[in-house]
Design an enzyme around this catalytic site. Structure first.
Site, PDB file in Angstrom:
ATOM      1  N   GLY A 156       0.850  -1.193   0.000  1.00  0.00           N
ATOM      2  CA  GLY A 156       0.000   0.000   0.000  1.00  0.00           C
ATOM      3  C   GLY A 156       0.879   1.233   0.000  1.00  0.00           C
ATOM      4  NE  ARG A 240      -3.169  -2.439  13.786  1.00  0.00           N
ATOM      5  CZ  ARG A 240      -2.684  -1.220  13.546  1.00  0.00           C
ATOM      6  NH1 ARG A 240      -1.398  -1.027  13.435  1.00  0.00           N
ATOM      7  NH2 ARG A 240      -3.499  -0.190  13.440  1.00  0.00           N
ATOM      8  CD  GLU A 269       0.673  -3.661  19.694  1.00  0.00           C
ATOM      9  OE1 GLU A 269       1.499  -4.195  18.940  1.00  0.00           O
ATOM     10  OE2 GLU A 269       0.257  -2.507  19.540  1.00  0.00           O
ATOM     11  CG  HIS A 287       1.796   0.204  17.865  1.00  0.00           C
ATOM     12  ND1 HIS A 287       0.757  -0.694  17.817  1.00  0.00           N
ATOM     13  CD2 HIS A 287       1.676   0.937  16.729  1.00  0.00           C
ATOM     14  CE1 HIS A 287       0.050  -0.508  16.720  1.00  0.00           C
ATOM     15  NE2 HIS A 287       0.592   0.486  16.038  1.00  0.00           N
TER      16      HIS A 287
HETATM   17  C1  8YV Z   1      -1.345   4.319  15.695  1.00  0.00           C
HETATM   18  C2  8YV Z   1      -1.045   2.679  13.757  1.00  0.00           C
HETATM   19  O1  8YV Z   1      -0.485   5.021  16.508  1.00  0.00           O
HETATM   20  O2  8YV Z   1      -2.150   4.134  12.269  1.00  0.00           O
HETATM   21  C3  8YV Z   1      -1.974   2.981  12.644  1.00  0.00           C
HETATM   22  O3  8YV Z   1      -2.563   2.028  12.107  1.00  0.00           O
HETATM   23  O4  8YV Z   1      -0.704   1.571  13.968  1.00  0.00           O
HETATM   24  C4  8YV Z   1      -0.483   3.767  14.598  1.00  0.00           C
HETATM   25  O5  8YV Z   1      -0.098   4.817  13.767  1.00  0.00           O
HETATM   26  C5  8YV Z   1      -2.125   3.379  16.565  1.00  0.00           C
HETATM   27  O6  8YV Z   1      -2.906   2.481  15.866  1.00  0.00           O
HETATM   28  C6  8YV Z   1      -2.993   4.182  17.541  1.00  0.00           C
HETATM   29  O7  8YV Z   1      -4.317   4.358  17.165  1.00  0.00           O
END
Ligand code: 8YV
Length: 343
Positions: A156, A240, A269, A287
């Site tokens: 992507g 993820r 996590e 993360h």
């Molecule tokens: C976020 C992320 O900080 O955007 C995403 O999908 O993994 C991160 O940028 C996290 O998901 C918090 O909402």
């Protein structure tokens, strides 16, 4: 006229709250308390929208208990915390924050790749532990990054940005695998060559995972896939937790079947598998791939613009399930909010 009520589930920049406050009556959580599901449902009572983060699970149970809720605006590009099918079925719009975090997240993918392949954190721990007494020809000798083969799984926007960094900045040969092959012009712009998944695994000197999490991508990298990779290779996961089988990865790293890994996301996590914590050849970060202040502000503002655009004008900026717009279920939710029965 009373303003529509919304909930912001986690602490956020004060200017984002101020901006939302121009249009909505906002209940915020600046203490950043972690709410149980019951507490979240309680706070959603009477709310038309919510600014959510990846930490809140939005599912049938929550949506059924929140009959006025019409939109959940995620402050993330990933949305595996949403049961999007349930949201669509129950007439609730989901939005995410694409584009604004692409370059920042791609930068971090490279930071992890370099740190893992060149053993940066391992060397630092050694130095801090007072173990560095003299130079040695092969001390913390890592893998070459420039000129090597970069593999990308999931192509992507972020995958493409990583590919360009690899090809243009580090003179890497870039190969990728994706559910569907990119259009020729996009592929050329990404300086990347499409290959099958097995060829990707077998050929990459460094493999970066940037695919969305779903049931289909669960353990996309497990023991069998790791066994196909070069024992000198580096694996980077900024996508993820759950895409990699963390236990199988720890086993491969611990037994020299894979040289190094850089992980920003983990199964379960914020708990990290103890077997990963015990290894030296893995760089672990909490993360933070999108964590720069300008990017996090842009993400929060885009989530806010989705709430404003949808609840005030019926025009969200980045909808995930646009089929919800004007659906009977959504009209029903609107009717409950305004006290006008639908139909
Ligand atoms: C976020 C992320 O900080 O955007 C995403 O999908 O993994 C991160 O940028 C996290 O998901 C918090 O909402």
């Amino acid at each position: 006229m009373t303003k529509p009520r919304i909930l912001v589930t986690r602490a956020v920049f004060s200017e984002v709250l101020d901006h939302l406050g121009e249009y909505f009556e906002v209940q915020s959580n600046q203490a950043d308390e972690i709410w149980s599901k019951a507490q979240l449902v309680e706070r959603l009572h009477g709310k038309l929208g919510a600014l959510t983060t990846g930490s809140e699970r939005i599912d049938t149970e929550l949506l059924a208990a929140s009959p006025m809720l019409q939109i959940c605006a995620n402050m993330a590009v990933g949305f595996n915390n949403f049961d999007l099918d349930a949201m669509t079925e129950l007439g609730v719009l989901g939005t995410n924050t694409p584009d604004v975090l692409t370059q920042t997240t791609a930068d971090f993918g490279f930071a992890l790749l370099l740190a893992a392949a060149r053993r940066v954190t391992e060397g630092e721990h050694y130095l801090r532990a007072g173990e560095w007494r003299r130079w040695r020809y092969d001390m913390f000798a890592g893998a070459e990054v420039h000129g090597s083969t970069l593999g990308i799984l999931g192509m992507g926007r972020i995958g493409q940005a990583i590919a360009r960094r690899g090809a243009m900045g580090f003179e890497m040969q870039v190969i990728y695998h994706n559910r569907s092959r990119l259009a020729p012009d996009v592929e050329a712009h990404s300086c990347a060559r499409y290959v099958g998944k097995e060829e990707l695994l077998r050929s990459a000197d460094h493999l970066v995972l940037v695919l969305p999490y779903s049931q289909q991508s669960h353990h996309a990298i497990g023991a069998a896939e790791l066994a196909m990779m070069k024992s000198t290779a580096t694996l980077v996961n900024i996508a993820r937790g759950g895409i990699v089988d963390d236990l199988a990865l720890a086993d491969a790293l611990g037994h020299g079947r894979l040289a190094a890994a850089g992980l920003d996301v983990f199964e379960g996590e914020p708990t990290v598998h103890p077997e990963l914590l015990a290894l030296k050849n893995v760089v672990l970060t909490p993360h933070i791939a999108s964590a720069t202040i300008p990017t996090r502000k842009a993400m929060a503002m885009l989530a806010a613009e989705n709430l404003i655009g949808f609840l005030l004008l019926g025009q969200p900026v980045s909808p995930l399930n646009p089929q919800v717009l004007g659906s009977p279920q959504q009209v029903q939710r609107k009717g409950r909010a305004t006290g006008t029965p639908a139909g």
